[in-house]
Design a protein around this motif. Structure first.
Motif, short mmCIF file in Angstrom:
data_model
loop_
_atom_site.label_atom_id
_atom_site.label_comp_id
_atom_site.label_asym_id
_atom_site.label_seq_id
_atom_site.Cartn_x
_atom_site.Cartn_y
_atom_site.Cartn_z
N PRO A 338 0.82 -1.21 0.00
CA PRO A 338 0.00 0.00 0.00
C PRO A 338 0.85 1.26 0.00
N LEU A 339 0.39 2.30 -0.69
CA LEU A 339 1.13 3.54 -0.81
C LEU A 339 1.44 4.14 0.57
N SER A 340 0.48 4.07 1.48
CA SER A 340 0.69 4.61 2.82
C SER A 340 1.89 3.98 3.50
N ALA A 341 2.04 2.66 3.35
CA ALA A 341 3.15 1.94 3.97
C ALA A 341 4.48 2.26 3.28
N ARG A 342 4.44 2.46 1.96
CA ARG A 342 5.67 2.81 1.23
C ARG A 342 6.18 4.19 1.65
N ILE A 343 5.24 5.12 1.88
CA ILE A 343 5.62 6.44 2.35
C ILE A 343 6.20 6.35 3.76
N MET A 344 5.54 5.56 4.60
CA MET A 344 5.98 5.41 5.99
C MET A 344 7.36 4.77 6.06
N ALA A 345 7.67 3.89 5.13
CA ALA A 345 8.96 3.19 5.14
C ALA A 345 10.12 4.17 5.03
N ILE A 346 10.02 5.13 4.09
CA ILE A 346 11.09 6.11 3.93
C ILE A 346 11.19 7.00 5.17
N VAL A 347 10.07 7.47 5.65
CA VAL A 347 10.05 8.36 6.81
C VAL A 347 10.63 7.66 8.04
N ASP A 348 10.21 6.42 8.27
CA ASP A 348 10.66 5.68 9.46
C ASP A 348 12.17 5.42 9.41
N VAL A 349 12.67 5.03 8.24
CA VAL A 349 14.10 4.75 8.11
C VAL A 349 14.91 6.03 8.30
N TYR A 350 14.47 7.11 7.68
CA TYR A 350 15.19 8.39 7.81
C TYR A 350 15.27 8.81 9.27
N ASP A 351 14.13 8.78 9.97
CA ASP A 351 14.14 9.27 11.35
C ASP A 351 14.92 8.34 12.28
N THR A 352 14.86 7.06 12.00
CA THR A 352 15.63 6.10 12.81
C THR A 352 17.14 6.35 12.64
N MET A 353 17.57 6.58 11.39
CA MET A 353 18.98 6.83 11.14
C MET A 353 19.43 8.16 11.76
N ARG A 354 18.56 9.15 11.78
CA ARG A 354 18.91 10.46 12.29
C ARG A 354 18.88 10.54 13.82
N SER A 355 18.21 9.57 14.45
CA SER A 355 18.01 9.62 15.90
C SER A 355 19.03 8.78 16.66
N LYS A 356 19.27 9.22 17.86
CA LYS A 356 20.14 8.45 18.76
C LYS A 356 19.32 7.36 19.43
N LYS A 357 19.81 6.12 19.36
CA LYS A 357 19.14 4.98 19.98
C LYS A 357 20.07 4.35 21.01
N CYS A 358 19.51 3.44 21.79
CA CYS A 358 20.33 2.76 22.81
C CYS A 358 21.39 1.88 22.17
N TYR A 359 21.17 1.55 20.90
CA TYR A 359 22.10 0.64 20.23
C TYR A 359 22.90 1.34 19.12
N GLN A 370 21.95 9.77 1.31
CA GLN A 370 22.68 8.89 0.40
C GLN A 370 22.22 7.44 0.54
N TYR A 371 21.95 7.02 1.78
CA TYR A 371 21.47 5.65 1.97
C TYR A 371 20.13 5.44 1.27
N ILE A 372 19.20 6.37 1.46
CA ILE A 372 17.87 6.24 0.86
C ILE A 372 17.96 6.25 -0.66
N LEU A 373 18.85 7.09 -1.21
CA LEU A 373 19.04 7.11 -2.67
C LEU A 373 19.60 5.79 -3.16
N SER A 374 20.48 5.20 -2.36
CA SER A 374 21.10 3.92 -2.76
C SER A 374 20.11 2.77 -2.73
N GLU A 375 19.02 2.93 -1.98
CA GLU A 375 18.01 1.87 -1.87
C GLU A 375 16.84 2.09 -2.82
N ARG A 376 17.00 2.98 -3.78
CA ARG A 376 15.96 3.26 -4.78
C ARG A 376 15.68 2.01 -5.61
#
Length: 411
Positions: A338-359, A370-376
């Motif tokens: 679904p289009l909604s999930a495809r949009i969410m996938a990019i947003v979720d990956v970008y914010d996860t990469m930009r955020s500090k996590k416990c791991y 660059q990562y998102i462009l490479s996964e086109r």
């Protein structure tokens, strides 16, 4: 939802205008008919008064001058024809022109004995039937008028009324329009208040589902803004413009907040593990999509037509699918996701990469891009990647504006 309500309001307003127009037209037609009937009665009374005034001249109806009486009455009344008859034989005492109307004695008898004063014959003439008593005799006087002449005279009476009716119609439409506008504004304010309350509740649930992970409030705020700006760009410049209505985007933004609500079922020791997950632990993590879908499905069974719940279900269940079909939980591929999930996938990956996590530590914006462009065409829909690249500076501004702290993001 607002757009849908506005369309309903517009439909109701147009229907009300048509219904009001029809009602006023019908009322006007009935009232005009009533006024015209009274007009004819008044004409009849006026004709009777004028005839009596003429008869006061004391014509000898049975002398040679009787032949002039019909002409005298015709001239004064400005009638088409005048016929004077004497019951019960209804012999003609005096008349003007030979009337084109061939009226039988039975007609005169019917009029006389039933006391019917006004008759419209066909569509061209109207008869006014008066009876007078003179020299101990009852006479019948029939005055014949052309209908177009009567109508013209009637219009001088009815025209001001018609103007008032038109003015009343305009005033009704204005008042009705103002009432609808005020109702819409009140509804819109209540809807916005309800929507804000709903979003606050959804955010609270999402916050609990994430087990109070550090900075989760800002994560949800960033997610909403990423989704909104990416969707708006897609709406303007891509093939998905027909899907991305304003109503769709509004519900998509709200639904994005609950994308990880299924994590409530994931044990905290796995969710916040600093090291690499084992294969078994990763399988448990993947279950959060199915568990979250079960939560939403409970509500969806009660509200099957809810666009919000539909999009929430799609996002929760499929935002970890990959465009090349290697994602989870269903392994869907390309536009089967679904289009909604495809949009969410990019947003979720970008914010996860930009955020500090416990791991992990946060990555720079350029690294994420660059990562998102490479996964086109692999992880992400190529159309969405191109759209993301067009608004990537907006993503950067959002990530900086809603950063958890100075140390949690790399500028």
């Amino acid at each position: 939802m607002k757009t849908s309500f506005f369309r309903k309001i517009l439909f109701i307003y147009i229907f009300a205008i048509l219904f009001s127009s029809l009602l006023i037209w019908y009322s006007q037609s009935q009232l005009t008919s009533y006024i015209y009937s009274n007009f004819l009665k008044n004409q009849h009374s006026s004709i009777g008064t004028q005839i009596n005034s003429i008869l006061k001249l004391k014509f000898n109806l049975f002398s040679n001058s009787s032949s002039q009486l019909a002409s005298q009455i015709k001239n004064i009344l400005q009638a088409k024809d005048v016929i004077i008859l004497e019951p019960p034989s209804f012999s003609i005492i005096s008349k003007t022109n030979i009337s084109p109307l061939k009226l039988s004695t039975n007609f005169y008898e019917q009029v006389f004995f039933k006391d019917k004063k006004i008759f419209s014959l066909k569509k061209d003439v109207t008869l006014f039937y008066n009876t007078v008593d003179i020299n101990n005799k009852t006479l019948c006087i029939i005055s014949i008028f052309k209908n177009n002449k009567l109508k013209n005279k009637f219009l001088t009476i009815i025209l001001p009324y018609q103007e008032y009716m038109a003015l009343a119609l305009i005033i009704i439409f204005i008042i009705f329009g103002i009432t609808l506008f005020i109702s819409y504004k009140i509804y819109k304010n209540k809807l916005e208040q309800t929507t804000n309350e709903d979003i606050a509740l959804i955010e609270a649930l999402a916050y609990q589902a994430e087990n109070k992970e550090s900075g989760i409030e800002k994560h949800l705020e960033r997610t909403k803004h990423y989704i909104y700006h990416l969707a708006q760009h897609l709406k303007k410049y891509t093939k998905y413009r027909k899907i991305l209505t304003q109503e769709y985007i509004e519900n998509l933004v709200k639904a994005s907040i609950v994308h990880d609500i299924g994590k409530v079922a994931v044990p905290q020791n796995i969710l916040f593990k600093k090291g690499k997950l084992t294969e078994q632990e990763f399988e448990i993590i993947k279950e959060h999509c199915l568990y979250g879908a079960k939560i939403i499905n409970i509500a969806k069974t009660k509200f099957p037509n809810s666009l919000f719940l539909k999009l929430a279900m799609e996002i929760i269940l499929y935002h970890h699918e990959r465009f090349d079909g290697t994602g989870y939980p269903k392994g869907l591929k390309a536009e089967n996701i679904p289009l909604s999930a495809r949009i969410m996938a990019i947003v979720d990956v970008y914010d996860t990469m930009r955020s500090k996590k416990c791991y992990k530590e946060p990555l720079e914006h350029e690294q994420c891009v660059q990562y998102i462009l490479s996964e086109r065409g692999k992880h992400f829909d190529p159309v969405l990647v191109d759209a993301f690249y067009s608004v990537e500076r907006t993503f950067l501004k959002i990530s900086l504006k809603f950063a958890e702290s100075r140390d949690s993001l790399i500028d």
